[in-house]
Design a protein around this motif. Sequence first.
Motif, PDB file in Angstrom:
ATOM      1  N   THR A  13       0.834  -1.194   0.000  1.00  0.00           N
ATOM      2  CA  THR A  13       0.000   0.000   0.000  1.00  0.00           C
ATOM      3  C   THR A  13       0.876   1.254   0.000  1.00  0.00           C
ATOM      4  OG1 THR A  13      -0.098  -0.182   2.393  1.00  0.00           O
ATOM      5  CG2 THR A  13      -1.986  -1.002   1.200  1.00  0.00           C
ATOM      6  N   GLU A  14       0.420   2.281  -0.696  1.00  0.00           N
ATOM      7  CA  GLU A  14       1.163   3.531  -0.764  1.00  0.00           C
ATOM      8  C   GLU A  14       1.043   4.277   0.554  1.00  0.00           C
ATOM      9  OE1 GLU A  14      -0.122   5.874  -4.017  1.00  0.00           O
ATOM     10  OE2 GLU A  14       0.716   4.504  -5.501  1.00  0.00           O
TER      11      GLU A  14
ATOM     12  N   PHE B 101      15.045  16.270   0.433  1.00  0.00           N
ATOM     13  CA  PHE B 101      13.713  15.878  -0.019  1.00  0.00           C
ATOM     14  C   PHE B 101      13.415  16.333  -1.445  1.00  0.00           C
ATOM     15  CE2 PHE B 101      12.931  16.712   4.667  1.00  0.00           C
ATOM     16  CZ  PHE B 101      12.958  15.375   5.018  1.00  0.00           C
ATOM     17  N   ARG B 102      14.321  17.092  -2.034  1.00  0.00           N
ATOM     18  CA  ARG B 102      13.993  17.762  -3.294  1.00  0.00           C
ATOM     19  C   ARG B 102      13.759  16.817  -4.465  1.00  0.00           C
ATOM     20  NH1 ARG B 102      18.364  22.226  -3.805  1.00  0.00           N
ATOM     21  NH2 ARG B 102      18.037  23.053  -1.721  1.00  0.00           N
ATOM     22  N   GLY B 103      14.362  15.670  -4.418  1.00  0.00           N
ATOM     23  CA  GLY B 103      14.254  14.744  -5.540  1.00  0.00           C
ATOM     24  C   GLY B 103      12.882  14.105  -5.694  1.00  0.00           C
ATOM     25  N   GLU B 104      12.018  14.248  -4.673  1.00  0.00           N
ATOM     26  CA  GLU B 104      10.737  13.533  -4.749  1.00  0.00           C
ATOM     27  C   GLU B 104       9.688  14.300  -5.538  1.00  0.00           C
ATOM     28  OE1 GLU B 104       9.206  11.888  -1.148  1.00  0.00           O
ATOM     29  OE2 GLU B 104      11.199  11.363  -0.398  1.00  0.00           O
ATOM     30  N   ARG B 105       8.815  13.564  -6.204  1.00  0.00           N
ATOM     31  CA  ARG B 105       7.727  14.219  -6.946  1.00  0.00           C
ATOM     32  C   ARG B 105       6.725  14.804  -5.952  1.00  0.00           C
ATOM     33  NH1 ARG B 105       3.060  11.174  -7.138  1.00  0.00           N
ATOM     34  NH2 ARG B 105       3.271   9.029  -6.397  1.00  0.00           N
TER      35      ARG B 105
ATOM     36  N   HIS C  60      -2.652  13.481   3.787  1.00  0.00           N
ATOM     37  CA  HIS C  60      -1.474  13.798   2.975  1.00  0.00           C
ATOM     38  C   HIS C  60      -1.050  12.489   2.308  1.00  0.00           C
ATOM     39  CE1 HIS C  60       2.370  16.504   2.744  1.00  0.00           C
ATOM     40  NE2 HIS C  60       2.171  15.832   1.623  1.00  0.00           N
ATOM     41  N   ASP C  61      -1.227  12.436   0.977  1.00  0.00           N
ATOM     42  CA  ASP C  61      -0.961  11.177   0.283  1.00  0.00           C
ATOM     43  C   ASP C  61      -0.313  11.430  -1.079  1.00  0.00           C
ATOM     44  OD1 ASP C  61      -3.143  12.191  -1.060  1.00  0.00           O
ATOM     45  OD2 ASP C  61      -4.422  10.455  -0.789  1.00  0.00           O
ATOM     46  N   ASP C  62      -0.408  10.437  -1.946  1.00  0.00           N
ATOM     47  CA  ASP C  62       0.237  10.446  -3.261  1.00  0.00           C
ATOM     48  C   ASP C  62       1.767  10.513  -3.128  1.00  0.00           C
ATOM     49  OD1 ASP C  62       0.176  10.166  -5.964  1.00  0.00           O
ATOM     50  OD2 ASP C  62      -0.208  12.264  -6.417  1.00  0.00           O
ATOM     51  N   PHE C  63       2.282   9.648  -2.289  1.00  0.00           N
ATOM     52  CA  PHE C  63       3.733   9.509  -2.124  1.00  0.00           C
ATOM     53  C   PHE C  63       4.178   8.220  -2.811  1.00  0.00           C
ATOM     54  CE2 PHE C  63       2.523  11.750   1.806  1.00  0.00           C
ATOM     55  CZ  PHE C  63       3.468  12.759   1.838  1.00  0.00           C
ATOM     56  N   ASP C  64       5.439   8.172  -3.200  1.00  0.00           N
ATOM     57  CA  ASP C  64       6.002   6.903  -3.635  1.00  0.00           C
ATOM     58  C   ASP C  64       6.356   6.086  -2.399  1.00  0.00           C
ATOM     59  OD1 ASP C  64       5.870   7.253  -6.406  1.00  0.00           O
ATOM     60  OD2 ASP C  64       7.688   8.489  -6.400  1.00  0.00           O
ATOM     61  N   THR C  65       6.354   4.783  -2.555  1.00  0.00           N
ATOM     62  CA  THR C  65       6.756   3.908  -1.452  1.00  0.00           C
ATOM     63  C   THR C  65       8.175   4.277  -1.020  1.00  0.00           C
ATOM     64  OG1 THR C  65       5.412   2.212  -2.487  1.00  0.00           O
ATOM     65  CG2 THR C  65       6.934   1.476  -0.773  1.00  0.00           C
ATOM     66  N   GLY C  66       8.377   4.367   0.287  1.00  0.00           N
ATOM     67  CA  GLY C  66       9.711   4.687   0.800  1.00  0.00           C
ATOM     68  C   GLY C  66      10.010   6.180   0.841  1.00  0.00           C
ATOM     69  N   SER C  67       9.009   7.015   0.593  1.00  0.00           N
ATOM     70  CA  SER C  67       9.207   8.469   0.577  1.00  0.00           C
ATOM     71  C   SER C  67       9.764   8.991   1.904  1.00  0.00           C
ATOM     72  CB  SER C  67       7.867   9.144   0.283  1.00  0.00           C
ATOM     73  OG  SER C  67       7.920  10.513   0.636  1.00  0.00           O
TER      74      SER C  67
END
Lengths: 179, 172
Positions: free
Chosen positions: B2-3, B83-87, B114-121
């Motif tokens: 799960t995300e 943290f800058r590399g994350e979408r 607060h969602d829409d993160f990649d796994t491991g964010s």
Amino acid sequence: MAQKFTPEKFVPKTVYVTYIACTPEKVWEALTRSEFTKQFFFSRTVEIEPRIGGSFAMRMPDGKYDIKGEVIEWDPPRRLSVTWGVAFEEFRELPESLVTYDIEPMGGSVKLTMTEAHQWDVPEAILAGGRQGWPLLLSSLKSLLETGKPIEINVKMGPPKEMLEAVEQACATKPWLRT
Amino acid sequence: MTEPKFVYVTYIATTAEKLWQALTDGAFTERYWFGTRIKSDWTLGATVTFLRGDTVYDSGAVLECDPPKRLSYTWSVKFHEEFRGERPSRVTFEIEQMTSGSGKRSEVKLTVVHDDFDTGSKVFRAISGGWPVVLASLKSFLETGDPLEIAGVGALKGAEERALAAARGAAA
């Protein structure tokens, strides 16, 4: 109830964190004394023997027991941990959970962390009850300690239908007995 | 798998309109958000900036704006290199008017997702510790007029360092 207590079997399932402008002692007092719990904990009174192994209970306004358990950790004003057995008829067979309050001073405020841990693979429908209740009662505790007034919102008493169905099914199949 | 999804619910003795203002007006956020001023014209697609002084810490774009009920924007971390590399992720606020027992005052339920993160964010890890502090301070601010005081002036820096340390720990 007679089994040996093994804390390592309990896995945290619901955690709620809030920060309150008061002292750790005030938070401790509010969690352990009925004149406070009556105001923020859905009108429940609390009975707690102030020692490890002491009894713990919460009662509804009609005097009936709601929660029964045992004190696992008693470290005022930092950490209180109690087993949490729901005393309603339909819930009685469920294994008890473990509720822990961690109280940490943070500058002029206090960080309060509530952790609800379980010793079996509890279905989401059963966890939903606590996930609805804790935010309201801990928001209310914060209001009570900061303003003198709890949150007044009327909650429908009693567990939701889906939760009761999940409890009924769990009691019929007893998944906690599987190893 | 799960995300990652962060959900936080709190109840506040205030009106939906006052809570809306506290979430969208920089003069208010600066008070309870430990010096963070939010800036946007809140039209769909408009830029949202989070400033401390003149420094942009985070930014995003308005996805939904339905005052005083629902607000959603994207969220990108700008300041912290870590943290800058994350979408961009997504923050959504939902405000529900509740009925209080006495009927004498307004109380609202605030749900923050607060969602829409990649796994491991790493951002997810940091915000999970950050939101409870900000939302507790918001509640204090609306109910008492004063935000939370956490370890005085150095609090924010401390909180950021803890968040960064947590993110490093998660990445390790």
